[in-house]
Scaffold this active site. Sequence first.
Site, PDB file in Angstrom:
ATOM      1  CE  LYS A 201      -3.555   2.449   2.563  1.00 21.19           C
ATOM      2  NZ  LYS A 201      -4.583   2.340   3.601  1.00 21.19           N
ATOM      3  CE  LYS A 255      -6.037   1.896  -0.436  1.00 20.30           C
ATOM      4  NZ  LYS A 255      -6.505   1.915   0.903  1.00 20.30           N
TER       5      LYS A 255
HETATM    6  C1  PBG Z   1      -7.299   3.530   5.634  1.00 25.30           C
HETATM    7  C2  PBG Z   1      -7.624   3.277   4.216  1.00 25.30           C
HETATM    8  C3  PBG Z   1      -7.450   4.187   3.173  1.00 25.30           C
HETATM    9  C4  PBG Z   1      -8.017   3.585   2.057  1.00 25.30           C
HETATM   10  C5  PBG Z   1      -8.490   2.330   2.434  1.00 25.30           C
HETATM   11  N1  PBG Z   1      -8.220   2.151   3.784  1.00 25.30           N
HETATM   12  C6  PBG Z   1      -6.926   5.559   3.138  1.00 25.30           C
HETATM   13  C7  PBG Z   1      -5.615   5.880   3.691  1.00 25.30           C
HETATM   14  O1  PBG Z   1      -4.752   5.019   3.861  1.00 25.30           O
HETATM   15  O2  PBG Z   1      -5.427   7.042   3.976  1.00 25.30           O
HETATM   16  C8  PBG Z   1      -8.105   4.246   0.710  1.00 25.30           C
HETATM   17  C9  PBG Z   1      -9.187   3.778  -0.188  1.00 25.30           C
HETATM   18  C10 PBG Z   1      -9.520   4.694  -1.290  1.00 25.30           C
HETATM   19  O3  PBG Z   1      -8.894   5.747  -1.504  1.00 25.30           O
HETATM   20  O4  PBG Z   1     -10.460   4.354  -2.006  1.00 25.30           O
HETATM   21  N2  PBG Z   1      -6.362   2.792   6.242  1.00 25.30           N
END
Ligand code: PBG
Length: 330
Positions: A201, A255
């Site tokens: 991520k 992601k």
């Molecule tokens: C939080 C989380 C995020 C997303 C999914 N879980 C945002 C972040 O890490 O700030 C992003 C999903 C999206 O942008 O559609 N842990």
Amino acid sequence: MTNPAYPALRMRRTRATSWSRAMVAENRLHPSDLIWPLFVTDGDEEQPITTMPGVSRWPVDQIADRAAEARDAGIPCVALFPNTQSDLRSDNGDEALNPDNLMCRAIGEIKDALGTDIGILTDVALDPYTSHGQDGLVSKNGRVLNDDTVSILVEQALNQVQAGADIVAPSDMMDGRVGAIRAALEDEGHTNVQIMAYAAKYASAFYGPFRDAVGSGGLLKGDKKTYQMDPANSEEALREVALDIAEGADSVMVKPGLAYLDIVRRVKERFEVPVYAYQVSGEYAMIEAAVAAGAGDRDGLVLETLLAFKRAGASGVLTYHALHAARLIG
Ligand code: PBG
């Protein structure tokens, strides 16, 4: 292998008709490739999210209807994200451990209505519950603490599982959380609960609309670069994936999506686990902005981007366009 040359070889032959294109298609999109993320609110009414036109937060008593729509369209799983009311957010995100929190009530509604007809995936991270919008505990001098956060994430995951979650998805990027969650699930007898690790991520500029949706955006000071990955790196993504598999993940996620297709491909080639891609909120918003500007056709953009994930090797995709796409394909 040497190919014959033109005119013995004419690449356009197999493209000439739609039946022939269907015969030679190497990848196909199916509703079962899709996971639909849903936002939940404590309010009584649907709340449209301005930065994600077409996406809303749903009251708990309407969430099972959304899940039923997904099931009817052939989508196998929904992912839940709560917009915790502001007076329940705190420094430590304690609301994440409340067995009656928004997330747990939404899980319960869906389980009661649909049983094992659809899977429920839940995000394990503290950002929808903290008053500072970070995914973990923050020390006095502003550092996001790893090990103390992991202990809370374990409790959060168990809380979700006790409410009925089928797949827990740690999205926080703390070190060691997958192993800790797996051990706790085994200890507590939840031997069939899956872990889908947000393994690679990235600290991305594509998460803005999501943070509006869960209400953490306005609270967040600074960034998440001390735990989420640097977009410059790909070797590091492979190490993250290897670790999460070793710690007990059943599947892994990359992601955001489109900007990281190279990572999806490399993970697919290196490891024997299902790999999922998350077409995140900013990607959804970009497509919708293009449509609104008359710069593209929604159906075409949606199906082409989703097919790209399949081509890269993804087993499935989390996408806010899931219901629309499943209905188009179905
Ligand atoms: C939080 C989380 C995020 C997303 C999914 N879980 C945002 C972040 O890490 O700030 C992003 C999903 C999206 O942008 O559609 N842990």
